[in-house]
Scaffold this motif. Structure first.
Motif, PDB file in Angstrom:
ATOM      1  N   GLU A   1       0.823  -1.218   0.000  1.00  0.00           N
ATOM      2  CA  GLU A   1       0.000   0.000   0.000  1.00  0.00           C
ATOM      3  C   GLU A   1       0.856   1.266   0.000  1.00  0.00           C
ATOM      4  O   GLU A   1       0.500   2.263  -0.630  1.00  0.00           O
ATOM      5  CB  GLU A   1      -0.962   0.002   1.194  1.00  0.00           C
ATOM      6  N   THR A   2       2.004   1.247   0.649  1.00  0.00           N
ATOM      7  CA  THR A   2       2.894   2.410   0.631  1.00  0.00           C
ATOM      8  C   THR A   2       3.407   2.665  -0.788  1.00  0.00           C
ATOM      9  O   THR A   2       3.454   3.812  -1.248  1.00  0.00           O
ATOM     10  CB  THR A   2       4.082   2.186   1.593  1.00  0.00           C
ATOM     11  N   ASP A   3       3.756   1.590  -1.495  1.00  0.00           N
ATOM     12  CA  ASP A   3       4.204   1.727  -2.880  1.00  0.00           C
ATOM     13  C   ASP A   3       3.072   2.234  -3.768  1.00  0.00           C
ATOM     14  O   ASP A   3       3.282   3.058  -4.652  1.00  0.00           O
ATOM     15  CB  ASP A   3       4.717   0.388  -3.418  1.00  0.00           C
ATOM     16  N   ARG A   4       1.864   1.744  -3.518  1.00  0.00           N
ATOM     17  CA  ARG A   4       0.712   2.213  -4.298  1.00  0.00           C
ATOM     18  C   ARG A   4       0.488   3.709  -4.086  1.00  0.00           C
ATOM     19  O   ARG A   4       0.205   4.435  -5.028  1.00  0.00           O
ATOM     20  CB  ARG A   4      -0.546   1.423  -3.932  1.00  0.00           C
ATOM     21  N   ASP A   5       0.622   4.158  -2.833  1.00  0.00           N
ATOM     22  CA  ASP A   5       0.477   5.594  -2.556  1.00  0.00           C
ATOM     23  C   ASP A   5       1.540   6.404  -3.296  1.00  0.00           C
ATOM     24  O   ASP A   5       1.259   7.478  -3.832  1.00  0.00           O
ATOM     25  CB  ASP A   5       0.576   5.866  -1.047  1.00  0.00           C
ATOM     26  N   ALA A   6       2.768   5.889  -3.340  1.00  0.00           N
ATOM     27  CA  ALA A   6       3.857   6.581  -4.041  1.00  0.00           C
ATOM     28  C   ALA A   6       3.544   6.681  -5.537  1.00  0.00           C
ATOM     29  O   ALA A   6       3.760   7.734  -6.164  1.00  0.00           O
ATOM     30  CB  ALA A   6       5.179   5.864  -3.816  1.00  0.00           C
ATOM     31  N   VAL A   7       3.017   5.608  -6.119  1.00  0.00           N
ATOM     32  CA  VAL A   7       2.670   5.619  -7.544  1.00  0.00           C
ATOM     33  C   VAL A   7       1.539   6.620  -7.794  1.00  0.00           C
ATOM     34  O   VAL A   7       1.584   7.388  -8.753  1.00  0.00           O
ATOM     35  CB  VAL A   7       2.282   4.206  -8.036  1.00  0.00           C
ATOM     36  N   ARG A   8       0.529   6.634  -6.912  1.00  0.00           N
ATOM     37  CA  ARG A   8      -0.576   7.600  -7.045  1.00  0.00           C
ATOM     38  C   ARG A   8      -0.043   9.034  -7.014  1.00  0.00           C
ATOM     39  O   ARG A   8      -0.440   9.870  -7.818  1.00  0.00           O
ATOM     40  CB  ARG A   8      -1.589   7.406  -5.921  1.00  0.00           C
ATOM     41  N   THR A   9       0.860   9.305  -6.080  1.00  0.00           N
ATOM     42  CA  THR A   9       1.431  10.646  -5.952  1.00  0.00           C
ATOM     43  C   THR A   9       2.179  11.029  -7.229  1.00  0.00           C
ATOM     44  O   THR A   9       2.032  12.148  -7.732  1.00  0.00           O
ATOM     45  CB  THR A   9       2.384  10.707  -4.736  1.00  0.00           C
ATOM     46  N   MET A  10       2.957  10.102  -7.775  1.00  0.00           N
ATOM     47  CA  MET A  10       3.701  10.370  -9.001  1.00  0.00           C
ATOM     48  C   MET A  10       2.738  10.636 -10.166  1.00  0.00           C
ATOM     49  O   MET A  10       2.931  11.573 -10.937  1.00  0.00           O
ATOM     50  CB  MET A  10       4.610   9.194  -9.339  1.00  0.00           C
ATOM     51  N   ILE A  11       1.683   9.847 -10.271  1.00  0.00           N
ATOM     52  CA  ILE A  11       0.712  10.033 -11.361  1.00  0.00           C
ATOM     53  C   ILE A  11       0.033  11.382 -11.238  1.00  0.00           C
ATOM     54  O   ILE A  11      -0.110  12.110 -12.228  1.00  0.00           O
ATOM     55  CB  ILE A  11      -0.312   8.878 -11.380  1.00  0.00           C
ATOM     56  N   HIS A  12      -0.370  11.742 -10.017  1.00  0.00           N
ATOM     57  CA  HIS A  12      -1.011  13.051  -9.815  1.00  0.00           C
ATOM     58  C   HIS A  12      -0.064  14.190 -10.182  1.00  0.00           C
ATOM     59  O   HIS A  12      -0.475  15.171 -10.810  1.00  0.00           O
ATOM     60  CB  HIS A  12      -1.506  13.200  -8.376  1.00  0.00           C
ATOM     61  N   ALA A  13       1.206  14.063  -9.815  1.00  0.00           N
ATOM     62  CA  ALA A  13       2.185  15.111 -10.141  1.00  0.00           C
ATOM     63  C   ALA A  13       2.380  15.212 -11.652  1.00  0.00           C
ATOM     64  O   ALA A  13       2.434  16.317 -12.210  1.00  0.00           O
ATOM     65  CB  ALA A  13       3.515  14.827  -9.453  1.00  0.00           C
ATOM     66  N   LEU A  14       2.472  14.084 -12.325  1.00  0.00           N
ATOM     67  CA  LEU A  14       2.669  14.106 -13.776  1.00  0.00           C
ATOM     68  C   LEU A  14       1.451  14.637 -14.519  1.00  0.00           C
ATOM     69  O   LEU A  14       1.590  15.402 -15.479  1.00  0.00           O
ATOM     70  CB  LEU A  14       3.016  12.700 -14.285  1.00  0.00           C
ATOM     71  N   THR A  15       0.261  14.251 -14.088  1.00  0.00           N
ATOM     72  CA  THR A  15      -0.935  14.750 -14.779  1.00  0.00           C
ATOM     73  C   THR A  15      -1.146  16.237 -14.503  1.00  0.00           C
ATOM     74  O   THR A  15      -1.596  16.963 -15.385  1.00  0.00           O
ATOM     75  CB  THR A  15      -2.195  13.947 -14.405  1.00  0.00           C
ATOM     76  N   ALA A  16      -0.794  16.697 -13.295  1.00  0.00           N
ATOM     77  CA  ALA A  16      -0.900  18.129 -12.996  1.00  0.00           C
ATOM     78  C   ALA A  16       0.082  18.916 -13.855  1.00  0.00           C
ATOM     79  O   ALA A  16      -0.257  19.962 -14.403  1.00  0.00           O
ATOM     80  CB  ALA A  16      -0.636  18.386 -11.504  1.00  0.00           C
ATOM     81  N   LYS A  17       1.298  18.397 -14.004  1.00  0.00           N
ATOM     82  CA  LYS A  17       2.306  19.048 -14.844  1.00  0.00           C
ATOM     83  C   LYS A  17       1.819  19.105 -16.286  1.00  0.00           C
ATOM     84  O   LYS A  17       1.933  20.121 -16.963  1.00  0.00           O
ATOM     85  CB  LYS A  17       3.629  18.288 -14.762  1.00  0.00           C
ATOM     86  N   SER A  18       1.259  18.013 -16.755  1.00  0.00           N
ATOM     87  CA  SER A  18       0.756  17.938 -18.117  1.00  0.00           C
ATOM     88  C   SER A  18      -0.358  18.959 -18.341  1.00  0.00           C
ATOM     89  O   SER A  18      -0.408  19.633 -19.371  1.00  0.00           O
ATOM     90  CB  SER A  18       0.255  16.527 -18.393  1.00  0.00           C
ATOM     91  N   ARG A  19      -1.247  19.094 -17.366  1.00  0.00           N
ATOM     92  CA  ARG A  19      -2.333  20.084 -17.485  1.00  0.00           C
ATOM     93  C   ARG A  19      -1.779  21.508 -17.492  1.00  0.00           C
ATOM     94  O   ARG A  19      -2.207  22.341 -18.274  1.00  0.00           O
ATOM     95  CB  ARG A  19      -3.326  19.920 -16.327  1.00  0.00           C
TER      96      ARG A  19
END
Length: 141
Positions: A117-135
């Motif tokens: 679950e800690t790794d899943r949270d890290a992946v979620r955080t990375m995805i949110h950061a990348l999609t925010a950057k993309s937007r």
């Protein structure tokens, strides 16, 4: 569908033959040490179940057919026929999908082998950061 020069086994072939073909198609060599465990971890299917299926010691239940379909990227109805849960005629009546369904977040993590679950949270955080950057970059163009 083929894998190299190896065609997909017919519906009447033992389930283990099909599973070996499908695993090889996804670059999992079932005879290679540790591969059954790696696939089990990625699919969420217990390694003992994967081993029994590959040795033709049991047939997959409906839930395992679904998990195999998701993990291997194949339609579930033919798996249910191969496992003996449905007659072959069921495939004739199967409606054509209008569009492929996307996996849930949990299914995607399982297929990718991200189980902690800690790794899943890290992946979620990375995805949110990348999609925010993309937007943000999309807004500036």
């Amino acid at each position: 569908m083929t894998h190299g020069s190896h065609p997909e086994p017919p519906l009447t072939a033992p389930f283990s033959d099909w599973l070996r073909w499908a695993l090889l198609r996804k670059n999992y060599d079932p005879d290679e040490r540790g591969v059954q465990r790696r696939f089990a971890d990625a699919s969420g299917i217990p390694v003992a179940t994967v081993s029994r299926l590959l040795r033709d010691k049991s047939a997959p239940d409906v839930g395992t057919c679904y998990a195999l379909g998701v993990a291997l990227g194949v339609r579930v109805m033919p798996l249910l026929v191969r496992a003996g849960h449905l007659p072959a005629e069921a495939l004739e009546a199967e409606p054509s999908p209008t569009r492929p369904s996307l996996p849930t977040e949990d299914e995607a993590f399982t297929v990718l082998g991200v189980t902690d679950e800690t790794d899943r949270d890290a992946v979620r955080t990375m995805i949110h950061a990348l999609t925010a950057k993309s937007r943000r970059e999309g807004d500036q163009s």
